[in-house]
Design an enzyme around this catalytic site. Structure first.
Site, mmCIF file in Angstrom:
data_model
loop_
_atom_site.group_PDB
_atom_site.id
_atom_site.type_symbol
_atom_site.label_atom_id
_atom_site.label_comp_id
_atom_site.label_asym_id
_atom_site.label_seq_id
_atom_site.Cartn_x
_atom_site.Cartn_y
_atom_site.Cartn_z
ATOM 1 N N SER A 21 -39.994 7.835 -26.033
ATOM 2 C CA SER A 21 -39.036 8.043 -27.140
ATOM 3 C C SER A 21 -39.329 7.117 -28.316
ATOM 4 C CB SER A 21 -37.603 7.805 -26.648
ATOM 5 O OG SER A 21 -37.494 6.522 -26.055
ATOM 6 N N ASN A 27 -30.101 0.572 -19.705
ATOM 7 C CA ASN A 27 -28.968 1.486 -19.833
ATOM 8 C C ASN A 27 -27.858 0.911 -20.711
ATOM 9 O OD1 ASN A 27 -30.516 2.916 -18.119
ATOM 10 N ND2 ASN A 27 -29.177 2.706 -16.322
ATOM 11 N N HIS A 83 -9.248 36.570 -49.981
ATOM 12 C CA HIS A 83 -10.071 37.731 -49.576
ATOM 13 C C HIS A 83 -11.146 38.029 -50.608
ATOM 14 C CE1 HIS A 83 -6.806 38.619 -46.664
ATOM 15 N NE2 HIS A 83 -6.022 38.292 -47.688
ATOM 16 N N SER A 127 -38.286 31.472 -60.392
ATOM 17 C CA SER A 127 -39.018 32.384 -59.517
ATOM 18 C C SER A 127 -40.464 32.451 -59.979
ATOM 19 C CB SER A 127 -38.383 33.774 -59.609
ATOM 20 O OG SER A 127 -39.316 34.755 -59.220
ATOM 21 N N LYS A 173 -35.139 34.209 -63.658
ATOM 22 C CA LYS A 173 -34.337 33.649 -62.568
ATOM 23 C C LYS A 173 -34.072 32.158 -62.676
ATOM 24 C CE LYS A 173 -34.219 35.564 -58.668
ATOM 25 N NZ LYS A 173 -33.100 36.055 -57.868
ATOM 26 N N ASN A 206 -32.496 29.884 -59.722
ATOM 27 C CA ASN A 206 -31.996 29.991 -58.348
ATOM 28 C C ASN A 206 -31.310 28.698 -57.892
ATOM 29 O OD1 ASN A 206 -33.001 32.600 -58.076
ATOM 30 N ND2 ASN A 206 -35.007 31.866 -57.408
ATOM 31 N N GLU A 217 -28.115 26.329 -51.754
ATOM 32 C CA GLU A 217 -28.485 27.179 -50.604
ATOM 33 C C GLU A 217 -28.970 26.311 -49.435
ATOM 34 O OE1 GLU A 217 -30.180 31.276 -52.372
ATOM 35 O OE2 GLU A 217 -31.042 29.497 -53.245
ATOM 36 N N TYR A 260 -26.064 6.774 -15.818
ATOM 37 C CA TYR A 260 -27.122 7.101 -16.772
ATOM 38 C C TYR A 260 -28.092 8.135 -16.200
ATOM 39 C CZ TYR A 260 -31.173 6.870 -19.776
ATOM 40 O OH TYR A 260 -32.193 7.222 -20.613
ATOM 41 N N GLN A 295 -31.550 10.478 -23.301
ATOM 42 C CA GLN A 295 -32.502 10.091 -24.348
ATOM 43 C C GLN A 295 -32.490 11.122 -25.487
ATOM 44 O OE1 GLN A 295 -36.244 8.006 -23.464
ATOM 45 N NE2 GLN A 295 -37.272 9.925 -23.944
ATOM 46 N N LYS A 349 -30.598 10.822 -29.290
ATOM 47 C CA LYS A 349 -30.970 10.102 -30.515
ATOM 48 C C LYS A 349 -31.390 10.998 -31.663
ATOM 49 C CE LYS A 349 -31.797 6.501 -27.578
ATOM 50 N NZ LYS A 349 -31.412 7.494 -26.554
HETATM 51 N N1 ARG Z 1 -35.281 5.559 -23.877
HETATM 52 C C1 ARG Z 1 -34.163 5.546 -23.021
HETATM 53 C C2 ARG Z 1 -33.000 6.359 -23.666
HETATM 54 O O1 ARG Z 1 -33.098 6.616 -24.804
HETATM 55 C C3 ARG Z 1 -33.705 4.165 -22.802
HETATM 56 C C4 ARG Z 1 -32.964 3.955 -21.531
HETATM 57 C C5 ARG Z 1 -33.845 4.120 -20.376
HETATM 58 N N2 ARG Z 1 -33.174 3.831 -19.142
HETATM 59 C C6 ARG Z 1 -33.706 4.132 -17.962
HETATM 60 N N3 ARG Z 1 -33.001 3.849 -16.929
HETATM 61 N N4 ARG Z 1 -34.860 4.758 -17.871
HETATM 62 O O2 ARG Z 1 -32.065 6.747 -23.037
#
Ligand code: ARG
Length: 462
Positions: free
Chosen positions: A26, A114, A160, A281, A287, A289, A294, A321, A326, A329
């Site tokens: 990640s 975690n 409406h 355009s 045009k 736009n 949009e 967890y 993950q 994010k």
């Molecule tokens: N990259 C992991 C996440 O975003 C971090 C936590 C990882 N924890 C684990 N027990 N593997 O969730």
């Protein structure tokens, strides 16, 4: 040492599959938590020192190393992309060990990724929320400026998408202002639940080291500490709340976008977008736009999608967890980026919007939008509203058949349909009069709108 060295090993004899290593990683996106991760690590290190788990010297070394990593990261964030770490946590820890040696290995005592990731995310999100609150306020300021510089402008109001009743242009602006005020409140409310410290929950059961969690919370600016270690590492409802608050902002911006797009068509001709936020355009020279609006409308779908993906990701997860989390994010980061960009562009659109006041006045004065006024006039003459509504309706049908507006009918024509009508009816049918009568709080009379503008202005300052 390979950059991809991971945080475990003892239990493993074989090497991980290369494809899986990439899949598992990640760092490409969670590097955005870098500053938060270092900050939380410094607080954790301090708490370990206070608890006597680290010596003063070890803590000084660790904090010095973390500061060096932070400085380098801030000076050259680009170098992250060349590194192959699993995630931001393993990156910071590996760099620390590289820099200061074995004492760096002690930092992770009493902590798990975690509770670490939950803490980092909350630290990042707290700033993101504060940033968005500012940006929403800036967009609201643009609405107020626009309203205040067009106090005499009117618009036909629609229900409406049929012409309904005339309104002040400023009243229309204030409608969007109100939506964004609630959005700011929602963000502020969400922040309360974001600002709780998970660190100290460790993997799921809590930590066995005598860490003073309250003082870690104070150091990191959290209002309180989480009350249950299992919940603290499993909870992502704060993410859902944030993305949902973002979705509502996008829905409000998208509705505005739709109004602006529609009102900028030749058919409506009420607004013209500034050249700064329109495109032409490649084929049709005439045009102009509204791409800016949009895209705002289109990107609303994307943020709503992130909300749905978070809910679906969380729905079946057993406590505590799971790596599924993950996936939270990118949904968070992209929601924040998208809303920020859309607020910025919308603010620019509003600052560059021209109103064709003649055209909006003409539109607000035609299309029988004063029929309700005629019914109200009949009520004032003693007719029950239901009958007045029906009578006014008949007069409208008559006017349509003659191809004229209500105020263009003769008094005789009107009287033939309602005997109580007198000459003073015409005064009630004027556009300005129609507006003026909407004089209760929240209405579109000039007085109400002026008061509302003042209240809105001070709410932005406060
Ligand atoms: N990259 C992991 C996440 O975003 C971090 C936590 C990882 N924890 C684990 N027990 N593997 O969730």
């Amino acid at each position: 040492m390979s950059d991809s060295k991971n945080l475990w090993g003892g239990r493993f004899a074989g090497a991980a599959d290369r494809g899986f290593v990439d899949f598992n990683r990640s760092f490409g996106f969670d590097q955005r938590l870098f500053a938060a991760d270092v900050r939380a690590s410094v607080a954790h290190c301090n708490s370990l020192a206070t608890a006597g788990v680290l010596t003063g010297e070890e803590a000084t070394n660790i904090n010095g190393g973390l500061q060096t990593i932070l400085d380098r990261g801030i000076a050259d964030a680009g170098h992250f992309d060349t590194l192959e770490f699993e995630d931001v946590h393993s990156f910071v820890e590996s760099r620390l060990v590289e820099l200061i040696g074995d004492s760096g290995r002690k930092l992770h005592t009493g902590r798990s990724r975690n509770d670490q990731v939950a803490t980092d995310l909350r630290l990042w999100l707290r700033e993101a929320v504060d940033d968005l609150v500012q940006r929403v306020g800036t967009a609201q300021g643009a609405w107020l400026d626009l309203a205040e510089s067009h106090l005499g402008s009117v618009l036909p109001g629609y229900t409406h998408l049929q012409r309904a009743q005339p309104i002040l242009f400023a009243h229309w602006c204030l409608a969007y202002f109100e939506m964004l005020s609630r959005d700011r409140e929602r963000l502020a409310d969400c922040r309360k639940r974001v600002n709780v410290l998970p660190l100290g929950s460790a993997a799921l059961a809590g930590t066995s080291y005598p860490i003073d969690r309250e003082s870690v919370a104070r150091e990191l600016g959290f209002d309180s500490v989480s009350r249950n270690s299992i919940d603290a590492v499993s909870d992502r409802d704060f993410c859902v709340e944030f993305v949902n608050a973002c979705s509502l902002i996008m829905i409000h911006l998208s509705r505005l976008a739709e109004d602006v797009i529609l009102y900028s068509t030749t058919e409506f001709g009420f607004f013209e977008l500034g050249d700064a936020v329109a495109t032409g355009s490649s084929l049709m020279p005439q045009k102009k736009n509204p791409d800016s609006m949009e895209l705002v409308r289109g990107k609303a779908g994307r943020v709503i999608g992130h909300g749905t993906s978070l809910l679906a990701m969380l729905k079946g997860l057993p406590l505590a967890y799971n790596k599924d989390m993950q996936e939270d994010k990118e949904a968070m980061f992209d929601s924040f980026d998208t809303v920020s960009a859309c607020l910025g562009v919308t603010t620019t659109v509003l600052r560059n919007l021209s109103i064709n006041e003649e055209r909006t006045r003409e539109a607000a004065s035609t299309g029988y939008m004063n029929a309700t006024e005629l019914a109200d006039y009949l009520v004032r003459k003693g007719m029950p509203f239901r009958e007045a509504h029906e009578t006014a309706g008949r007069i409208v049908v008559h006017a349509i058949s003659r191809g004229v507006e209500l105020h263009e009918l003769s008094i005789e024509e009107m009287r033939s349909l309602a005997a109580s009508i007198e000459d003073d009816v015409f005064a009630s049918l004027f556009l300005e009069r129609t507006l003026e009568t909407k004089s209760q709080i929240g209405g579109t009379s000039a007085e109400c709108v002026t008061d509302a503008l003042a209240v809105a202005r001070s709410s932005l300052l406060g």
